[in-house]
Design a protein around this motif. Structure first.
Motif, PDB file in Angstrom:
ATOM      1  N   ALA A 195       0.760  -1.273  -0.147  1.00  0.00           N
ATOM      2  CA  ALA A 195       0.007  -0.041   0.055  1.00  0.00           C
ATOM      3  C   ALA A 195       0.967   1.297   0.022  1.00  0.00           C
ATOM      4  CB  ALA A 195      -0.964  -0.022   1.164  1.00  0.00           C
ATOM      5  N   ARG A 196       1.785   1.329   0.846  1.00  0.00           N
ATOM      6  CA  ARG A 196       2.840   2.396   0.962  1.00  0.00           C
ATOM      7  C   ARG A 196       3.484   2.805  -0.414  1.00  0.00           C
ATOM      8  NH1 ARG A 196       7.640   3.873   3.915  1.00  0.00           N
ATOM      9  NH2 ARG A 196       8.500   1.589   4.104  1.00  0.00           N
ATOM     10  N   LEU A 210       2.249   1.945  -3.371  1.00  0.00           N
ATOM     11  CA  LEU A 210       1.125   2.431  -4.224  1.00  0.00           C
ATOM     12  C   LEU A 210       0.651   4.133  -3.939  1.00  0.00           C
ATOM     13  CD1 LEU A 210      -1.208  -0.619  -4.237  1.00  0.00           C
ATOM     14  CD2 LEU A 210       0.317   0.363  -6.446  1.00  0.00           C
ATOM     15  N   GLY A 211       1.242   4.585  -2.925  1.00  0.00           N
ATOM     16  CA  GLY A 211       1.143   6.081  -2.436  1.00  0.00           C
ATOM     17  C   GLY A 211       0.292   6.450  -1.554  1.00  0.00           C
ATOM     18  N   ALA A 212       0.077   5.314  -0.432  1.00  0.00           N
ATOM     19  CA  ALA A 212      -1.130   5.576   0.608  1.00  0.00           C
ATOM     20  C   ALA A 212      -0.224   5.842   1.807  1.00  0.00           C
ATOM     21  CB  ALA A 212      -1.907   4.271   0.994  1.00  0.00           C
ATOM     22  N   GLY A 213      -1.019   6.926   2.508  1.00  0.00           N
ATOM     23  CA  GLY A 213      -0.149   7.535   3.473  1.00  0.00           C
ATOM     24  C   GLY A 213      -0.585   6.637   4.900  1.00  0.00           C
ATOM     25  N   ARG A 249      -4.256   5.960   5.857  1.00  0.00           N
ATOM     26  CA  ARG A 249      -5.071   5.302   4.839  1.00  0.00           C
ATOM     27  C   ARG A 249      -4.811   3.839   5.036  1.00  0.00           C
ATOM     28  NH1 ARG A 249      -8.679   6.807   0.759  1.00  0.00           N
ATOM     29  NH2 ARG A 249      -9.117   4.750  -0.046  1.00  0.00           N
ATOM     30  N   VAL A 291       8.241   7.695   0.132  1.00  0.00           N
ATOM     31  CA  VAL A 291       8.015   6.717  -0.622  1.00  0.00           C
ATOM     32  C   VAL A 291       6.729   7.102  -1.686  1.00  0.00           C
ATOM     33  CG1 VAL A 291       7.192   4.436  -0.714  1.00  0.00           C
ATOM     34  CG2 VAL A 291       8.795   4.924   0.927  1.00  0.00           C
ATOM     35  N   ARG A 292       5.764   7.874  -0.944  1.00  0.00           N
ATOM     36  CA  ARG A 292       4.586   7.995  -1.662  1.00  0.00           C
ATOM     37  C   ARG A 292       4.705   8.926  -2.681  1.00  0.00           C
ATOM     38  NH1 ARG A 292       0.350  10.662   2.411  1.00  0.00           N
ATOM     39  NH2 ARG A 292      -0.787  10.678   0.546  1.00  0.00           N
ATOM     40  N   VAL A 294       7.065   4.847  -7.926  1.00  0.00           N
ATOM     41  CA  VAL A 294       7.802   3.432  -8.108  1.00  0.00           C
ATOM     42  C   VAL A 294       6.975   2.386  -8.030  1.00  0.00           C
ATOM     43  CG1 VAL A 294       9.690   1.815  -7.523  1.00  0.00           C
ATOM     44  CG2 VAL A 294      10.012   4.427  -7.200  1.00  0.00           C
ATOM     45  N   PHE A 332      -4.130  -7.538  -1.546  1.00  0.00           N
ATOM     46  CA  PHE A 332      -5.023  -6.842  -0.581  1.00  0.00           C
ATOM     47  C   PHE A 332      -6.144  -8.070  -0.452  1.00  0.00           C
ATOM     48  CE2 PHE A 332      -3.733  -2.473  -1.876  1.00  0.00           C
ATOM     49  CZ  PHE A 332      -2.423  -2.587  -1.125  1.00  0.00           C
ATOM     50  N   PHE A 345      -6.683   0.703  -6.085  1.00  0.00           N
ATOM     51  CA  PHE A 345      -6.339   1.341  -4.943  1.00  0.00           C
ATOM     52  C   PHE A 345      -5.170   2.137  -4.866  1.00  0.00           C
ATOM     53  CE2 PHE A 345      -3.365   1.411  -1.096  1.00  0.00           C
ATOM     54  CZ  PHE A 345      -4.369   1.444  -0.057  1.00  0.00           C
ATOM     55  N   GLY A 346      -4.230   2.231  -5.822  1.00  0.00           N
ATOM     56  CA  GLY A 346      -3.072   3.184  -5.846  1.00  0.00           C
ATOM     57  C   GLY A 346      -3.776   4.616  -6.589  1.00  0.00           C
ATOM     58  N   VAL A 363      -6.241   6.495  -3.661  1.00  0.00           N
ATOM     59  CA  VAL A 363      -5.424   6.915  -2.356  1.00  0.00           C
ATOM     60  C   VAL A 363      -4.660   8.142  -2.736  1.00  0.00           C
ATOM     61  CG1 VAL A 363      -5.198   4.674  -1.244  1.00  0.00           C
ATOM     62  CG2 VAL A 363      -3.276   5.585  -2.534  1.00  0.00           C
ATOM     63  N   ILE A 395      -0.322   3.325 -11.261  1.00  0.00           N
ATOM     64  CA  ILE A 395       0.105   4.489 -10.742  1.00  0.00           C
ATOM     65  C   ILE A 395       0.873   5.174 -11.752  1.00  0.00           C
ATOM     66  CG2 ILE A 395      -0.263   3.973  -8.322  1.00  0.00           C
ATOM     67  CD1 ILE A 395       3.003   3.567  -8.152  1.00  0.00           C
TER      68      ILE A 395
END
Lengths: 285, 348
Positions: free
Chosen positions: A180-181, A183-186, A189, B71-72, B76, B86, B97-98, B101, B153
């Motif tokens: 999830a991280r 993929l850009g989630a905080g 989230r 990272v966000r 990448v 998930f 998901f990507g 968020v 993404i």
């Protein structure tokens, strides 16, 4: 094609007397230690009719005890829920020094007698206690009041949620969180959409157990409550008082309420399991 | 986007996972990090991803220092070894998901997200699985979901950790050629980790071969196979016969054959590596340079593997089966051998 039944497998067939003995032993135990006491409670409560039963429940002191028990649980359970999730998160997703010591500390409330827990709070916050003087000067009442009851209950029920979640979160690891991280989630989230859904069943069981214990706790609460009728008595304390006054019907009527709460908890758990059976099966590896 | 890794060190406790690694990955390239387990390849990939921080050194993506970026914000795409899908979300929710968020001002509309998810599921040929849960998919399908999720993404860089490691041989082969096609189509700079040399040689534009925290050689698959830079690469990439030999005056003497080497003034012990197909067999004719004895012959489709006793060691030779039957050699026969090519290295 014939289905192979258990009885068709001679190797697994026990002699008749053995099967009977095990059956009787199992059911007998259950009846003797669970069904019989529960039935007694209900029968004794209704001994003098429904009218007397309802009247004893309507007693102002009992009403106050119900409110007290519900208030204590309403505060203690959410707090322990938050603590349990936070602790499990820390233990499951991170490595740090002193982890194993902390892990065994969480179990302390299970191994310490609840009376001792009550005494400790009395010693710390009581009038003669360490902070007693300071608290009196600032007109803060902890012992012999709701805050004391809540503190004692939190202590006693501390491990329930945490214990339920820690092994699960350790087993799950941080893989999905990492994904999830990436993929850009905080942080929030990730917790809300990934971690929480993965632990929700264990969390639910933890909360139910925690709640049952919070409502039923006697020892620790007994010490810090001071048994002030209509003020600081919870349901278990009220039962004790009524029983000691030989007010059997009222005692058992109040006890039936507690037992009822336990049964409702169980029923809620079973219902949720039944309702979400397919989801449960899917998310379990 | 180019990726430039400069002098990266990483230790876990007392274990040195990376001991000064530098590597440049060109724009649009498909690079393989190849090495045995414990060589540090996954650690390097996780550092490029930002999942781990290097103790020292930098990772530049398109000139920007990634180690200083959250990272966000890096964009990448990462495909995990065990997919890390998930579990509680459907296939299409996983892929979406990507996008979901993203902060509100950068988030596409619901219709746009739906369109993009469908497009990606079409790309990975899973349109009909959109409503399934990961548990209901096969390994190969899960892998493709993981890929679609990473691509959603619009990553500047795509990283894959042992992408085919958990799949059976047939599915692996299928996915491999499929991934190569996909890479040609979308042309995103990609790095994948593998311990399977066949996979690396088949897929990658270039291969970085790693051993105990260091990169031994970076080259195209053919180059690495034909001109291995170190003894480790020789042995690791495909099978090679190892023969102890002596070097003096710029020449290695391998069982009677002389191979010129560029060792300066060095003379003494050395090791030579000879690939099984670089040894020629012949009928002994009385004045051969070297002779061996045939221990066994195993037919492997069109070619045959011949095991020889040579001196006090063993040699493995790969030969065309027709050629072998033309020679009329059988198990137990003596034979003449010619070493056509060898790679010689100083002993460590």
């Amino acid at each position: 094609m014939d289905e192979i039944k258990h009885n068709d497998r001679p190797a697994l067939r026990d002699p008749r007397w053995a099967r009977l003995a095990i059956f009787v032993l199992g059911i007998g135990f259950l009846v003797l230690f669970v069904v019989l006491p529960l039935t007694t409670v209900v029968v004794e409560a209704l001994r003098k009719g429904v009218g007397v039963y309802l009247k004893s429940l309507g007693d102002p002191d009992t009403q106050s005890a119900i409110r007290m028990t519900l208030s204590v649980a309403a505060i203690a359970v959410p707090l322990n829920c938050i603590f349990g999730v936070a602790a499990a998160w820390a233990f499951g997703k991170f490595e740090f020094r002193g982890k194993s010591i902390l892990l065994s500390l969480i179990d302390l409330p299970f191994s310490v007698s609840p009376v001792i827990a009550g005494m400790v709070f009395l010693l710390v916050f009581g009038l003669q206690g360490w902070f007693g003087g300071w608290l009196r000067e600032h007109h803060i009442k902890i012992v012999f009041a709701l805050p004391g009851l809540v503190l004692a209950t939190i202590f006693v029920t501390l491990p329930f949620v945490a214990r339920e979640l820690i092994p699960l979160m350790q087993e799950q690891g941080a893989d999905e969180e990492e994904a999830a991280r990436m993929l850009g989630a905080g942080g929030f989230r990730i917790f809300w959409s990934i971690t929480l859904p993965n632990i929700k069943w264990a969390l639910l069981y933890g909360v139910l157990l925690c709640n049952a214990r919070a409502m039923g706790e006697f020892g620790a609460v007994s010490v810090v409550s001071g048994h002030i009728r209509g003020l600081t008595n919870t349901l278990p304390l009220q039962v004790d008082i009524l029983y000691n006054e030989y007010n059997m019907v009222a005692a058992f009527a109040t006890a039936s309420l507690l037992a009822g709460l336990a049964l409702v908890t169980l029923a809620a758990k079973s219902f949720l399991e039944w309702r979400f059976a397919d989801q449960l099966a899917l998310t379990r590896r | 986007m180019t990726i430039e890794i400069k002098n990266v060190f990483k230790t876990f406790g007392t274990y040195e996972a990376l001991k000064g690694v530098s590597l440049k990955i060109e724009d649009g390239e498909l690079m393989a990090l190849l090495g045995p387990s414990g060589s540090g390849k996954t650690t390097l990939l996780r550092i490029i991803a930002g999942l781990d921080n290097p103790d020292s050194g930098t990772v530049l993506v398109h000139g920007q220092d990634l180690t200083k970026q959250a990272v966000r914000d890096r964009q990448v795409g990462f495909v995990f070894q065990h997919y890390s899908l998930f579990k509680h979300m459907t296939v299409s929710e996983n892929v979406a998901f990507g996008l979901r968020v993203r902060p509100r001002n950068k988030r596409p509309s619901d219709e746009e997200i739906k369109r993009r998810v469908n497009e990606l599921l079409g790309l990975v040929q899973l349109d009909r699985m959109a409503a399934r849960y990961p548990q209901q998919l096969s390994g190969g399908q899960r892998q493709r979901v993981a890929l679609a999720r990473a691509l959603a993404i619009e990553p500047k860089v795509l990283l894959l950790d042992e992408p085919f490691g958990a799949l059976d041989a047939r599915v692996r082969k299928e996915l491999r050629s499929w991934v190569r096609k996909l890479h040609k189509e979308i042309n995103v700079t990609s790095v994948f980790v593998t311990h399977d040399q066949e996979e690396a040689l088949e897929l990658a534009d270039r291969v970085a071969i790693m051993n105990v925290g260091l990169i031994e050689q970076v080259a195209s698959p053919t180059e690495a196979y034909d001109r291995p830079a170190t003894a480790f690469v020789s042995e690791f990439l495909g099978f090679a016969n190892r023969i102890d030999c002596k070097v003096n005056n710029g020449t290695a003497h391998i069982g009677g054959f002389d191979v010129p080497v560029d060792f300066g003034t060095y003379s003494g012990d050395a090791v030579a590596f000879v690939r099984p197909h670089q040894i020629e067999l012949g009928r002994p004719n009385g004045h051969d340079i070297a002779q061996a004895k045939i221990d066994s012959i195993i037919a492997l489709g069109p070619s045959a593997r011949v095991d020889l006793t040579f001196g006090d060691g063993h040699l493995e030779v790969l030969i065309d089966r027709e050629e072998l039957s033309g020679l009329g050699l059988a198990v137990g026969d003596p034979c003449a051998i010619t070493i056509r090519r060898a790679h010689v290295y100083k002993p460590n």
